[in-house]
Design an enzyme around this catalytic site. Structure first.
Site, PDB file in Angstrom:
ATOM      1  N   ASP A 211       0.844  -1.194   0.000  1.00 40.30           N
ATOM      2  CA  ASP A 211       0.000   0.000   0.000  1.00 40.30           C
ATOM      3  C   ASP A 211       0.878   1.243   0.000  1.00 40.30           C
ATOM      4  O   ASP A 211       2.093   1.160   0.086  1.00 40.30           O
ATOM      5  CB  ASP A 211      -0.898   0.007   1.246  1.00 40.30           C
ATOM      6  CG  ASP A 211      -0.072  -0.032   2.522  1.00 40.30           C
ATOM      7  OD1 ASP A 211       0.356   1.039   2.977  1.00 40.30           O
ATOM      8  OD2 ASP A 211       0.170  -1.142   3.063  1.00 40.30           O
ATOM      9  N   ASP A 213       0.756   3.638   2.384  1.00 43.21           N
ATOM     10  CA  ASP A 213       0.588   4.261   3.692  1.00 43.21           C
ATOM     11  C   ASP A 213      -0.564   5.267   3.564  1.00 43.21           C
ATOM     12  O   ASP A 213      -1.498   5.017   2.801  1.00 43.21           O
ATOM     13  CB  ASP A 213       1.907   4.884   4.176  1.00 43.21           C
ATOM     14  CG  ASP A 213       1.952   4.998   5.697  1.00 43.21           C
ATOM     15  OD1 ASP A 213       1.716   3.961   6.364  1.00 43.21           O
ATOM     16  OD2 ASP A 213       2.224   6.082   6.220  1.00 43.21           O
TER      17      ASP A 213
END
Length: 293
Positions: A211, A213
């Site tokens: 991802d 963040d």
């Protein structure tokens, strides 16, 4: 340089709980002076190389990052004869170019953890190992080559910041870590890398991006449900990388270019006559080489 037998250790992070490709796999319970490791070790062979695997979070992912017994994990690996240690772990990205699915072969760490014992040494036996270059370049070279050969997106080099968790970062924290020049964020590579150095084990890590963040303006905040699909793909690629890496490294090894195997020679401060005998007993696997000279 003299060649020796290689025993390749793998520590699997989130999503990597087994190595199904191991031949003649056997589960081995290992007791350590530091308590129990995360799980039993799985010992076997992979493409002609002896391999020892440990699930960092245990079977069923029962251990959160700050409840992992990192000292027991590294001690158990050393006790099992591991000569080279490779870690894989999930992480968040701070760089637009480090898209989910990318493997970052980190070469630097920033340790922001506060809740974890970080050394095998202490009162009665003091040592200060160098962490200027925490990753073995020979292992990192091989990991990069494996990823490239398999078509796995990879970046060689990068700074991994480690936080306690288990919560993900706030937006303010995420922006702060980006401003520090960090590339990825995770919760498990520290103090693992520090302890590996104290145990004189060459170490390298593949931080597998799941991802962005929460700094990214067009991506949603980090949620476990949103990263599971990427985690599955990363897990499959980690298994492919491990198999190629074992074959690429081969069954024999030469010392790390960093001299990791003798890191304690210049680190121990306490003279023999002043060392605590009880501490020495606990260090039989980690620092036993020093006691046999």
């Amino acid at each position: 340089m003299t060649e020796q037998k290689r025993v390749l250790g793998f520590i699997g992070g989130s999503g990597v709980y087994s190595m199904d490709a191991l031949e003649d796999a056997q589960r081995r319970q290992v007791d350590t002076p530091w308590g129990a490791p995360s799980d039993a070790l799985t010992c076997g062979r992979l493409n002609g190389v002896e391999v020892v695997f440990l699930a960092r979070h245990g079977a069923g992912h029962k251990l959160p990052p700050s409840h992992i017994n990192y000292r027991a994990n590294i001690d158990a690996m050393k006790r099992a004869g591991v000569t080279d240690l490779v870690s894989v772990s999930a992480c968040g990205s701070f760089r637009e170019a480090l898209t989910p699915g990318t493997f970052v072969i980190a070469d630097q760490f920033i340790d922001r953890t506060t809740m974890r014992p970080k050394s095998f040494f202490g009162p009665g036996f003091v040592a200060h190992v160098s962490m200027a270059d925490p990753v073995c370049p020979a292992l990192a070279d091989a990991m990069e080559a494996s990823c490239e050969a398999l078509g796995v997106p990879v970046q060689r080099g990068g700074t991994y910041i480690c936080i306690d968790g288990p919560q993900f970062s706030s937006r303010a924290e995420s922006h702060l870590y980006r401003s520090w020049g960090c590339d990825v964020i995770g919760m498990t590579n520290m103090p693992e890398a520090k302890l590996a150095r104290e145990a004189e084990l060459p170490y390298a890590t593949a931080a597998m991006v799941t991802d962005y963040d929460c700094w990214h303006e067009t991506e949603g905040a980090v949620e476990v449900g949103l990263i599971l699909e990427t985690l599955k793909r990363n897990t499959a690629n980690a298994a492919r990388m491990a198999a190629d890496l074992a074959q690429r490294l081969g069954p024999t090894r030469t010392p790390s270019p960093l001299g990791v195997e003798t890191a304690l020679d210049m680190a121990v401060i306490t003279p023999e006559e002043a060392r605590d005998p009880e501490m020495m007993k606990r260090l039989d696997a980690v620092a036993g080489r020093l006691f046999k000279r």
